[in-house]
Design a protein around this motif. Structure first.
Motif, mmCIF file in Angstrom:
data_model
loop_
_atom_site.group_PDB
_atom_site.id
_atom_site.type_symbol
_atom_site.label_atom_id
_atom_site.label_comp_id
_atom_site.label_asym_id
_atom_site.label_seq_id
_atom_site.Cartn_x
_atom_site.Cartn_y
_atom_site.Cartn_z
ATOM 1 N N SER A 120 -37.329 -31.832 -96.751
ATOM 2 C CA SER A 120 -37.041 -31.724 -98.356
ATOM 3 C C SER A 120 -38.258 -31.988 -98.993
ATOM 4 N N ARG A 176 -42.420 -28.498 -110.490
ATOM 5 C CA ARG A 176 -41.164 -27.755 -109.625
ATOM 6 C C ARG A 176 -41.790 -26.694 -109.061
ATOM 7 N N ARG A 202 -40.413 -35.949 -103.904
ATOM 8 C CA ARG A 202 -39.780 -36.082 -105.110
ATOM 9 C C ARG A 202 -40.673 -37.173 -105.812
ATOM 10 N N ARG A 241 -34.111 -45.308 -108.552
ATOM 11 C CA ARG A 241 -34.705 -43.843 -108.327
ATOM 12 C C ARG A 241 -35.679 -43.804 -107.493
ATOM 13 N N VAL A 264 -42.174 -29.634 -105.977
ATOM 14 C CA VAL A 264 -42.223 -30.989 -106.212
ATOM 15 C C VAL A 264 -40.799 -31.158 -106.854
ATOM 16 N N ASP A 265 -39.875 -32.368 -106.167
ATOM 17 C CA ASP A 265 -38.615 -32.379 -106.919
ATOM 18 C C ASP A 265 -39.027 -33.503 -108.213
ATOM 19 N N ALA A 266 -38.844 -32.791 -109.237
ATOM 20 C CA ALA A 266 -39.261 -33.876 -110.318
ATOM 21 C C ALA A 266 -37.849 -34.482 -110.923
ATOM 22 N N ASP A 267 -38.143 -35.726 -110.601
ATOM 23 C CA ASP A 267 -36.699 -36.656 -111.166
ATOM 24 C C ASP A 267 -37.056 -37.310 -112.417
ATOM 25 N N VAL A 294 -40.794 -39.235 -109.519
ATOM 26 C CA VAL A 294 -39.996 -40.174 -110.571
ATOM 27 C C VAL A 294 -40.824 -39.858 -111.977
ATOM 28 N N ALA A 312 -39.266 -41.997 -103.184
ATOM 29 C CA ALA A 312 -39.777 -41.012 -103.874
ATOM 30 C C ALA A 312 -41.182 -41.180 -103.392
#
Length: 75
Positions: free
Chosen positions: A11, A30, A14, A50, A34-37, A16, A54
């Motif tokens: 994965s 992104r 992530r 959240r 990187v999964d930008a939450d 936050v 992370a």
């Protein structure tokens, strides 16, 4: 016949984002895997939720990052 081996799918890390951050900054994260939450304006309880799993937290000056918050985000 040659056997095809698949690598285990990992994965994305992530991060936050708890405060206003430029859209170009979010896009840059992104584009670099990187999964930008983005959770601007979230309550402290929502932020803690959240943060589970992370790899990082982006803040500016409004969000209070203290020992208690870090203790809730062990990853």
């Amino acid at each position: 016949m040659r056997e095809s081996r698949r690598m285990p799918q990992q994965s994305l890390p992530r991060v936050v984002i708890a405060e206003p951050f430029s859209e170009s900054g979010v896009s840059l994260l992104r584009e670099n895997g990187v999964d930008a939450d983005v959770c601007v304006g979230a309550s402290r309880d929502e932020l803690i939720s959240r943060l589970q799993g992370a790899a990082g937290l982006i803040v500016r000056s409004e969000t209070k990052v203290d020992r208690a918050l870090l203790a809730e985000a062990p990853d």
